[in-house]
Motif scaffolding. Structure first.
Motif, short mmCIF file in Angstrom:
data_model
loop_
_atom_site.label_atom_id
_atom_site.label_comp_id
_atom_site.label_asym_id
_atom_site.label_seq_id
_atom_site.Cartn_x
_atom_site.Cartn_y
_atom_site.Cartn_z
N VAL A 1 11.23 -28.04 -5.66
CA VAL A 1 11.34 -28.56 -7.03
C VAL A 1 11.87 -29.99 -6.97
CG1 VAL A 1 12.36 -28.21 -9.32
CG2 VAL A 1 11.96 -26.23 -7.83
N LEU A 2 11.15 -30.89 -7.64
CA LEU A 2 11.65 -32.26 -7.78
C LEU A 2 12.01 -32.48 -9.25
CD1 LEU A 2 12.01 -35.31 -7.02
CD2 LEU A 2 9.55 -35.58 -7.43
N VAL A 3 13.26 -32.88 -9.49
CA VAL A 3 13.66 -33.19 -10.86
C VAL A 3 13.85 -34.71 -10.96
CG1 VAL A 3 15.30 -32.78 -12.73
CG2 VAL A 3 14.81 -30.95 -11.10
N ASN A 4 12.90 -35.36 -11.62
CA ASN A 4 12.98 -36.81 -11.82
C ASN A 4 13.81 -37.07 -13.07
OD1 ASN A 4 11.40 -38.09 -9.73
ND2 ASN A 4 9.58 -37.14 -10.65
N ASN A 5 15.10 -37.27 -12.84
CA ASN A 5 16.04 -37.36 -13.95
C ASN A 5 16.62 -38.76 -14.14
OD1 ASN A 5 18.42 -36.31 -15.70
ND2 ASN A 5 19.42 -37.22 -13.91
N ALA A 6 16.76 -39.53 -13.04
CA ALA A 6 17.45 -40.83 -13.14
C ALA A 6 16.83 -41.69 -14.23
CB ALA A 6 17.34 -41.56 -11.79
N GLY A 7 17.67 -42.30 -15.03
CA GLY A 7 17.14 -43.16 -16.07
C GLY A 7 18.25 -43.70 -16.94
N TYR A 8 17.91 -44.69 -17.74
CA TYR A 8 18.87 -45.22 -18.69
C TYR A 8 18.09 -45.79 -19.88
CZ TYR A 8 17.80 -50.03 -17.32
OH TYR A 8 17.15 -51.24 -17.10
N ALA A 9 18.81 -46.14 -20.94
CA ALA A 9 18.16 -46.67 -22.13
C ALA A 9 18.64 -48.10 -22.37
CB ALA A 9 18.50 -45.80 -23.34
N ALA A 10 17.70 -49.03 -22.38
CA ALA A 10 18.05 -50.42 -22.69
C ALA A 10 17.92 -50.63 -24.19
CB ALA A 10 17.13 -51.37 -21.93
N GLY A 11 19.04 -50.96 -24.83
CA GLY A 11 19.02 -51.17 -26.28
C GLY A 11 18.96 -52.65 -26.62
N GLY A 12 18.37 -52.97 -27.75
CA GLY A 12 18.31 -54.36 -28.21
C GLY A 12 16.94 -54.64 -28.82
N LYS B 1 0.23 -30.15 0.52
CA LYS B 1 -0.06 -29.43 1.77
C LYS B 1 0.39 -27.97 1.68
CE LYS B 1 1.51 -30.17 6.11
NZ LYS B 1 2.43 -31.03 6.82
N HIS B 2 1.55 -27.75 1.05
CA HIS B 2 2.08 -26.38 0.92
C HIS B 2 1.44 -25.63 -0.24
CE1 HIS B 2 5.26 -27.90 3.54
NE2 HIS B 2 5.43 -26.64 3.86
N GLN B 3 0.64 -26.34 -1.06
CA GLN B 3 -0.01 -25.73 -2.23
C GLN B 3 1.01 -25.09 -3.17
OE1 GLN B 3 -3.93 -24.70 -2.29
NE2 GLN B 3 -3.83 -26.74 -1.44
N ARG B 4 2.15 -25.76 -3.29
CA ARG B 4 3.16 -25.23 -4.22
C ARG B 4 4.21 -26.31 -4.48
NH1 ARG B 4 7.82 -23.29 -1.55
NH2 ARG B 4 7.05 -23.19 0.57
N GLY B 5 4.83 -26.18 -5.67
CA GLY B 5 5.88 -27.13 -6.02
C GLY B 5 5.89 -27.37 -7.52
N THR B 6 7.06 -27.76 -8.01
CA THR B 6 7.18 -28.09 -9.43
C THR B 6 7.87 -29.45 -9.55
OG1 THR B 6 7.41 -25.74 -9.96
CG2 THR B 6 8.08 -27.30 -11.66
N ILE B 7 7.28 -30.30 -10.35
CA ILE B 7 7.87 -31.63 -10.59
C ILE B 7 8.26 -31.69 -12.06
CG2 ILE B 7 7.42 -34.12 -10.60
CD1 ILE B 7 5.31 -33.56 -8.37
N ILE B 8 9.56 -31.84 -12.29
CA ILE B 8 10.05 -31.83 -13.68
C ILE B 8 10.50 -33.25 -14.04
CG2 ILE B 8 11.76 -30.86 -15.27
CD1 ILE B 8 11.79 -28.35 -13.45
N LYS C 1 15.30 -22.83 -15.79
CA LYS C 1 14.38 -21.79 -16.27
C LYS C 1 12.92 -22.22 -16.02
CE LYS C 1 13.39 -19.43 -20.59
NZ LYS C 1 12.54 -20.33 -21.34
N VAL C 2 12.65 -23.48 -16.33
CA VAL C 2 11.28 -23.99 -16.14
C VAL C 2 10.90 -23.93 -14.65
CG1 VAL C 2 9.88 -26.10 -16.22
CG2 VAL C 2 11.32 -25.49 -18.17
N ALA C 3 11.85 -24.30 -13.79
CA ALA C 3 11.58 -24.29 -12.35
C ALA C 3 11.25 -22.88 -11.84
CB ALA C 3 12.77 -24.86 -11.58
#
Ligand code: NAP
Length: 286
Positions: free
Chosen positions: A90-101, A135-142, A242-244
Protein backbone atom coordinates in the motif's frame (compact mmCIF):
# COMPACT_ATOMS: atom_id res chain seq x y z
CA UNK A 1 15.45 -2.31 8.56
CA UNK A 2 14.48 -4.25 11.62
CA UNK A 3 11.65 -6.45 10.41
CA UNK A 4 12.57 -9.92 9.29
CA UNK A 5 9.05 -11.10 8.41
CA UNK A 6 8.78 -10.96 4.65
CA UNK A 7 5.06 -11.58 4.30
CA UNK A 8 3.48 -8.88 6.43
CA UNK A 9 1.62 -6.24 4.39
CA UNK A 10 3.87 -3.25 3.98
CA UNK A 11 2.58 0.29 3.73
CA UNK A 12 4.62 3.30 2.68
CA UNK A 13 3.30 6.71 3.76
CA UNK A 14 4.63 10.12 2.73
CA UNK A 15 4.46 13.13 5.06
CA UNK A 16 4.17 11.06 8.24
CA UNK A 17 5.64 13.67 10.61
CA UNK A 18 2.20 15.07 11.50
CA UNK A 19 -1.49 15.33 10.65
CA UNK A 20 -3.14 12.58 8.59
CA UNK A 21 0.24 10.97 7.79
CA UNK A 22 1.12 10.45 11.45
CA UNK A 23 -2.36 9.23 12.42
CA UNK A 24 -2.55 6.93 9.40
CA UNK A 25 0.84 5.44 10.29
CA UNK A 26 -0.46 4.63 13.77
CA UNK A 27 -3.76 3.26 12.45
CA UNK A 28 -2.01 0.92 10.01
CA UNK A 29 0.45 -0.19 12.70
CA UNK A 30 -2.47 -0.98 15.01
CA UNK A 31 -4.03 -3.07 12.26
CA UNK A 32 -0.88 -5.21 11.99
CA UNK A 33 0.74 -3.68 8.91
CA UNK A 34 4.42 -2.87 8.80
CA UNK A 35 4.57 0.88 8.27
CA UNK A 36 7.33 2.79 6.54
CA UNK A 37 6.55 6.26 7.81
CA UNK A 38 8.45 8.67 5.60
CA UNK A 39 9.11 12.31 6.44
CA UNK A 40 11.42 14.94 5.03
CA UNK A 41 12.83 15.84 8.43
CA UNK A 42 13.68 12.82 10.57
CA UNK A 43 14.18 15.10 13.57
CA UNK A 44 10.36 15.09 13.78
CA UNK A 45 10.06 11.32 14.10
CA UNK A 46 9.88 11.32 17.91
CA UNK A 47 6.30 12.63 17.95
CA UNK A 48 5.15 9.62 15.95
CA UNK A 49 7.38 7.12 17.75
CA UNK A 50 6.32 8.38 21.16
CA UNK A 51 2.66 7.82 20.28
CA UNK A 52 3.51 4.45 18.78
CA UNK A 53 5.27 3.45 22.01
CA UNK A 54 2.24 4.46 24.06
CA UNK A 55 -0.01 2.38 21.82
CA UNK A 56 2.38 -0.58 21.91
CA UNK A 57 2.92 -0.59 18.13
CA UNK A 58 6.42 0.85 17.85
CA UNK A 59 7.76 -2.43 16.45
CA UNK A 60 5.42 -2.03 13.47
CA UNK A 61 6.84 1.32 12.40
CA UNK A 62 10.09 2.36 10.77
CA UNK A 63 10.77 6.01 9.98
CA UNK A 64 12.34 6.82 6.63
CA UNK A 65 13.76 10.12 5.39
CA UNK A 66 12.04 11.20 2.18
CA UNK A 67 11.23 14.59 0.72
CA UNK A 68 8.81 13.97 -2.15
CA UNK A 69 10.39 16.81 -4.14
CA UNK A 70 13.83 15.18 -4.01
CA UNK A 71 14.32 12.50 -6.65
CA UNK A 72 17.56 11.38 -4.94
CA UNK A 73 15.61 10.51 -1.76
CA UNK A 74 13.11 8.50 -3.80
CA UNK A 75 15.82 6.74 -5.82
CA UNK A 76 17.73 5.72 -2.72
CA UNK A 77 14.84 4.71 -0.43
CA UNK A 78 12.25 2.90 -2.56
CA UNK A 79 14.53 0.25 -4.19
CA UNK A 80 16.08 -0.45 -0.76
CA UNK A 81 12.67 -1.05 0.75
CA UNK A 82 11.58 -3.27 -2.12
CA UNK A 83 14.78 -5.27 -1.86
CA UNK A 84 14.15 -5.86 1.83
CA UNK A 85 10.39 -6.47 1.83
CA UNK A 86 9.79 -7.75 -1.68
CA UNK A 87 7.05 -5.21 -2.39
CA UNK A 88 5.12 -2.23 -1.08
CA UNK A 89 1.51 -3.39 -0.73
CA UNK A 90 0.00 0.00 0.00
CA UNK A 91 1.31 3.43 -0.94
CA UNK A 92 -0.32 6.39 0.79
CA UNK A 93 0.53 9.61 -1.04
CA UNK A 94 -0.24 12.01 1.76
CA UNK A 95 2.51 14.68 1.83
CA UNK A 96 1.16 18.07 0.91
CA UNK A 97 0.42 21.60 1.96
CA UNK A 98 -1.89 24.46 0.99
CA UNK A 99 -0.49 27.71 -0.38
CA UNK A 100 -2.87 30.54 0.47
CA UNK A 101 -3.05 33.94 -1.19
CA UNK A 102 -4.53 35.71 -4.19
CA UNK A 103 -3.15 34.76 -7.59
CA UNK A 104 -1.93 38.25 -8.48
CA UNK A 105 0.12 38.43 -5.29
CA UNK A 106 1.52 34.92 -5.19
CA UNK A 107 4.96 34.64 -6.80
CA UNK A 108 5.10 32.08 -9.61
CA UNK A 109 7.73 30.23 -7.58
CA UNK A 110 5.08 29.60 -4.92
CA UNK A 111 2.83 28.03 -7.57
CA UNK A 112 5.65 25.85 -8.81
CA UNK A 113 6.52 24.75 -5.29
CA UNK A 114 2.88 23.85 -4.62
CA UNK A 115 2.84 21.61 -7.67
CA UNK A 116 6.32 20.19 -6.94
CA UNK A 117 5.04 18.88 -3.62
CA UNK A 118 1.34 18.09 -4.13
CA UNK A 119 1.54 16.87 -7.72
CA UNK A 120 4.96 16.14 -9.25
CA UNK A 121 6.37 14.81 -5.97
CA UNK A 122 3.41 12.47 -5.67
CA UNK A 123 3.91 11.28 -9.25
CA UNK A 124 7.64 10.72 -8.64
CA UNK A 125 6.97 8.51 -5.59
CA UNK A 126 4.20 6.66 -7.43
CA UNK A 127 6.42 6.02 -10.46
CA UNK A 128 9.08 4.52 -8.21
CA UNK A 129 6.59 2.01 -6.77
CA UNK A 130 4.58 1.15 -9.90
CA UNK A 131 7.01 -1.31 -11.55
CA UNK A 132 6.98 -3.52 -8.46
CA UNK A 133 3.23 -3.41 -7.93
CA UNK A 134 2.69 -4.20 -11.62
CA UNK A 135 5.10 -7.11 -11.46
CA UNK A 136 3.36 -8.50 -8.37
CA UNK A 137 -0.08 -7.83 -9.93
CA UNK A 138 -1.24 -6.31 -6.67
CA UNK A 139 -1.15 -3.10 -4.67
CA UNK A 140 -3.20 -0.12 -3.60
CA UNK A 141 -2.23 3.50 -4.11
CA UNK A 142 -4.19 5.93 -1.97
CA UNK A 143 -3.91 9.57 -2.98
CA UNK A 144 -4.91 12.29 -0.53
CA UNK A 145 -7.00 14.67 -2.56
CA UNK A 146 -9.43 17.14 -0.99
CA UNK A 147 -12.81 18.79 -1.31
CA UNK A 148 -10.56 21.48 -2.88
CA UNK A 149 -10.07 19.07 -5.77
CA UNK A 150 -13.83 19.16 -6.41
CA UNK A 151 -14.64 22.77 -5.64
CA UNK A 152 -12.13 25.64 -5.82
CA UNK A 153 -12.11 28.58 -3.45
CA UNK A 154 -10.64 32.07 -3.88
CA UNK A 155 -7.34 32.54 -2.06
CA UNK A 156 -6.46 28.87 -2.42
CA UNK A 157 -5.99 28.66 -6.18
CA UNK A 158 -2.61 26.85 -6.22
CA UNK A 159 -3.86 24.26 -3.73
CA UNK A 160 -7.13 23.67 -5.58
CA UNK A 161 -5.33 23.49 -8.92
CA UNK A 162 -2.89 20.91 -7.53
CA UNK A 163 -5.74 18.77 -6.17
CA UNK A 164 -7.78 19.07 -9.40
CA UNK A 165 -4.65 17.90 -11.24
CA UNK A 166 -4.34 15.02 -8.79
CA UNK A 167 -7.96 14.03 -9.45
CA UNK A 168 -7.30 13.82 -13.20
CA UNK A 169 -4.03 11.99 -12.75
CA UNK A 170 -5.60 9.45 -10.41
CA UNK A 171 -8.53 8.73 -12.76
CA UNK A 172 -6.10 8.04 -15.59
CA UNK A 173 -3.64 6.03 -13.51
CA UNK A 174 -6.46 3.89 -12.14
CA UNK A 175 -7.43 2.91 -15.68
CA UNK A 176 -3.81 2.22 -16.58
CA UNK A 177 -3.22 -0.04 -13.57
CA UNK A 178 -6.54 -1.89 -13.09
CA UNK A 179 -5.59 -4.55 -15.67
CA UNK A 180 -2.51 -5.27 -13.50
CA UNK A 181 -4.47 -5.68 -10.27
CA UNK A 182 -3.27 -2.34 -8.87
CA UNK A 183 -5.97 -0.08 -7.41
CA UNK A 184 -5.69 3.70 -7.39
CA UNK A 185 -7.94 5.47 -4.92
CA UNK A 186 -8.72 9.08 -4.05
CA UNK A 187 -9.56 10.00 -0.47
CA UNK A 188 -11.25 13.40 -0.52
CA UNK A 189 -11.46 14.97 2.94
CA UNK A 190 -13.26 18.16 3.87
CA UNK A 191 -11.73 20.23 6.68
CA UNK A 192 -9.86 18.49 9.50
CA UNK A 193 -7.83 19.77 12.42
CA UNK A 194 -4.22 19.37 11.33
CA UNK A 195 -1.30 21.77 10.92
CA UNK A 196 -2.19 22.39 7.29
CA UNK A 197 -4.09 25.52 8.31
CA UNK A 198 -1.08 27.15 9.93
CA UNK A 199 1.45 26.44 7.17
CA UNK A 200 1.56 28.13 3.78
CA UNK A 201 -0.80 30.96 4.77
CA UNK A 202 1.82 33.73 5.14
CA UNK A 203 0.76 35.52 1.96
CA UNK A 204 -2.57 36.41 3.55
CA UNK A 205 -0.58 38.64 5.91
CA UNK A 206 2.33 39.84 3.89
CA UNK A 207 1.13 42.94 2.00
CA UNK A 208 -0.30 45.76 4.14
CA UNK A 209 -0.89 47.80 0.94
CA UNK A 210 -2.60 44.96 -0.84
CA UNK A 211 -5.73 45.75 -2.89
CA UNK A 212 -6.95 42.38 -1.57
CA UNK A 213 -6.24 43.30 2.04
CA UNK A 214 -9.82 43.05 3.30
CA UNK A 215 -10.33 39.74 1.57
CA UNK A 216 -6.99 38.43 2.80
CA UNK A 217 -7.98 39.29 6.36
CA UNK A 218 -11.39 37.77 5.95
CA UNK A 219 -9.95 34.56 4.48
CA UNK A 220 -7.39 34.35 7.26
CA UNK A 221 -10.22 34.59 9.80
CA UNK A 222 -12.09 31.81 8.03
CA UNK A 223 -8.93 29.65 7.93
CA UNK A 224 -8.30 30.25 11.64
CA UNK A 225 -11.91 29.39 12.43
CA UNK A 226 -11.65 26.17 10.41
CA UNK A 227 -8.37 25.30 12.17
CA UNK A 228 -10.19 25.40 15.51
CA UNK A 229 -13.52 23.84 14.59
CA UNK A 230 -12.74 21.30 11.87
CA UNK A 231 -13.34 17.57 12.29
CA UNK A 232 -11.14 15.05 14.08
CA UNK A 233 -8.52 13.77 11.58
CA UNK A 234 -8.53 10.29 13.11
CA UNK A 235 -11.63 9.44 11.09
CA UNK A 236 -9.67 10.02 7.89
CA UNK A 237 -6.85 7.75 9.12
CA UNK A 238 -9.40 5.03 9.89
CA UNK A 239 -10.98 5.39 6.47
CA UNK A 240 -7.60 5.07 4.74
CA UNK A 241 -6.88 1.78 6.54
CA UNK A 242 -10.38 0.51 5.69
CA UNK A 243 -9.89 1.38 2.02
CA UNK A 244 -6.51 -0.40 1.99
CA UNK A 245 -8.21 -3.54 3.27
CA UNK A 246 -10.84 -3.58 0.52
CA UNK A 247 -10.26 -6.10 -2.23
CA UNK A 248 -11.90 -3.96 -4.85
CA UNK A 249 -11.91 -0.33 -3.66
CA UNK A 250 -13.84 2.44 -5.38
CA UNK A 251 -12.09 5.33 -7.07
CA UNK A 252 -13.35 8.04 -4.71
CA UNK A 253 -13.94 8.24 -0.95
CA UNK A 254 -15.27 11.65 0.06
CA UNK A 255 -15.25 12.21 3.84
CA UNK A 256 -16.15 15.06 6.18
CA UNK A 257 -18.85 17.49 7.15
CA UNK A 258 -20.89 18.63 4.14
CA UNK A 259 -18.48 17.18 1.57
CA UNK A 260 -21.07 15.06 -0.22
CA UNK A 261 -23.66 17.84 0.01
CA UNK A 262 -21.26 20.39 -1.46
CA UNK A 263 -20.32 18.19 -4.40
CA UNK A 264 -23.98 17.38 -5.04
CA UNK A 265 -24.99 21.05 -4.85
CA UNK A 266 -22.22 21.92 -7.29
CA UNK A 267 -23.77 19.52 -9.79
CA UNK A 268 -27.34 20.67 -9.17
CA UNK A 269 -27.24 24.44 -8.68
CA UNK A 270 -26.49 27.04 -11.33
CA UNK A 271 -22.84 28.06 -11.02
CA UNK A 272 -23.79 31.75 -10.61
CA UNK A 273 -25.68 30.93 -7.41
CA UNK A 274 -22.68 29.13 -5.99
CA UNK A 275 -20.42 32.07 -6.89
CA UNK A 276 -22.71 34.47 -5.09
CA UNK A 277 -22.71 32.37 -1.91
CA UNK A 278 -18.92 31.96 -1.87
CA UNK A 279 -18.20 35.61 -2.59
CA UNK A 280 -20.62 36.67 0.13
CA UNK A 281 -18.91 34.32 2.56
CA UNK A 282 -15.46 35.82 1.97
CA UNK A 283 -16.52 39.44 1.68
CA UNK A 284 -15.39 41.34 4.77
CA UNK A 285 -18.14 41.98 7.33
CA UNK A 286 -18.84 45.72 7.74
N1 NAP B 1 -6.35 18.80 7.01
C1 NAP B 1 -7.28 18.96 6.09
O1 NAP B 1 -8.32 19.58 6.34
C2 NAP B 1 -7.10 18.35 4.73
C3 NAP B 1 -8.25 18.30 3.91
C4 NAP B 1 -8.14 17.72 2.65
C5 NAP B 1 -6.93 17.19 2.23
N2 NAP B 1 -5.82 17.26 3.03
C6 NAP B 1 -4.57 16.69 2.50
O2 NAP B 1 -4.04 15.77 3.44
C7 NAP B 1 -2.63 15.68 3.28
C8 NAP B 1 -1.96 15.79 4.62
O3 NAP B 1 -2.21 17.08 5.14
P1 NAP B 1 -2.45 17.37 6.69
O4 NAP B 1 -3.76 18.03 6.81
O5 NAP B 1 -2.17 16.17 7.49
O6 NAP B 1 -1.37 18.51 6.93
P2 NAP B 1 -0.08 18.58 7.88
O7 NAP B 1 -0.46 18.24 9.27
O8 NAP B 1 0.52 19.90 7.60
O9 NAP B 1 0.85 17.41 7.33
C9 NAP B 1 1.42 17.50 6.06
C10 NAP B 1 2.58 16.54 5.98
O10 NAP B 1 3.17 16.64 4.67
C11 NAP B 1 4.55 16.82 4.85
N3 NAP B 1 5.21 17.44 3.72
C12 NAP B 1 5.05 18.68 3.20
N4 NAP B 1 5.88 18.85 2.18
C13 NAP B 1 6.60 17.70 2.03
C14 NAP B 1 7.60 17.25 1.16
N5 NAP B 1 8.11 18.05 0.20
N6 NAP B 1 8.09 16.00 1.30
C15 NAP B 1 7.63 15.18 2.27
N7 NAP B 1 6.69 15.55 3.15
C16 NAP B 1 6.18 16.80 3.02
C17 NAP B 1 4.69 17.62 6.12
O11 NAP B 1 6.01 17.57 6.58
P3 NAP B 1 6.68 18.73 7.48
O12 NAP B 1 6.24 18.43 8.88
O13 NAP B 1 8.14 18.56 7.28
O14 NAP B 1 6.13 20.03 6.97
C18 NAP B 1 3.68 16.89 6.99
O15 NAP B 1 4.22 15.69 7.46
C19 NAP B 1 -2.24 16.77 2.29
O16 NAP B 1 -2.06 16.21 1.02
C20 NAP B 1 -3.44 17.69 2.29
O17 NAP B 1 -3.59 18.39 1.09
C21 NAP B 1 -5.89 17.84 4.27
Amino acid sequence: MKVSEQHRSVVFITGASGGFGLLTSLAFAESGYFVLASMRDLAKKETLLEKARKQGVEANIECVCLDVTKQDDIDSEIPDIIEHFGNIDVLVNNAGYAAGGFTEELPLEEWRQQFETNFFGLIAVTKAVLPYMRKHQRGTIINLSSISGKMALPGLAPYSASKYALEGFSEALRLEMLPYGVHVVLVEPGSYQTDIWSKGMDHFNSYPESPYRDKNESLLKIVNHIAKTADNPEEVARLIVKVAQEENPDLRYPIGKNVRTMTRLKKLLPWRWIERVILKKISPRK
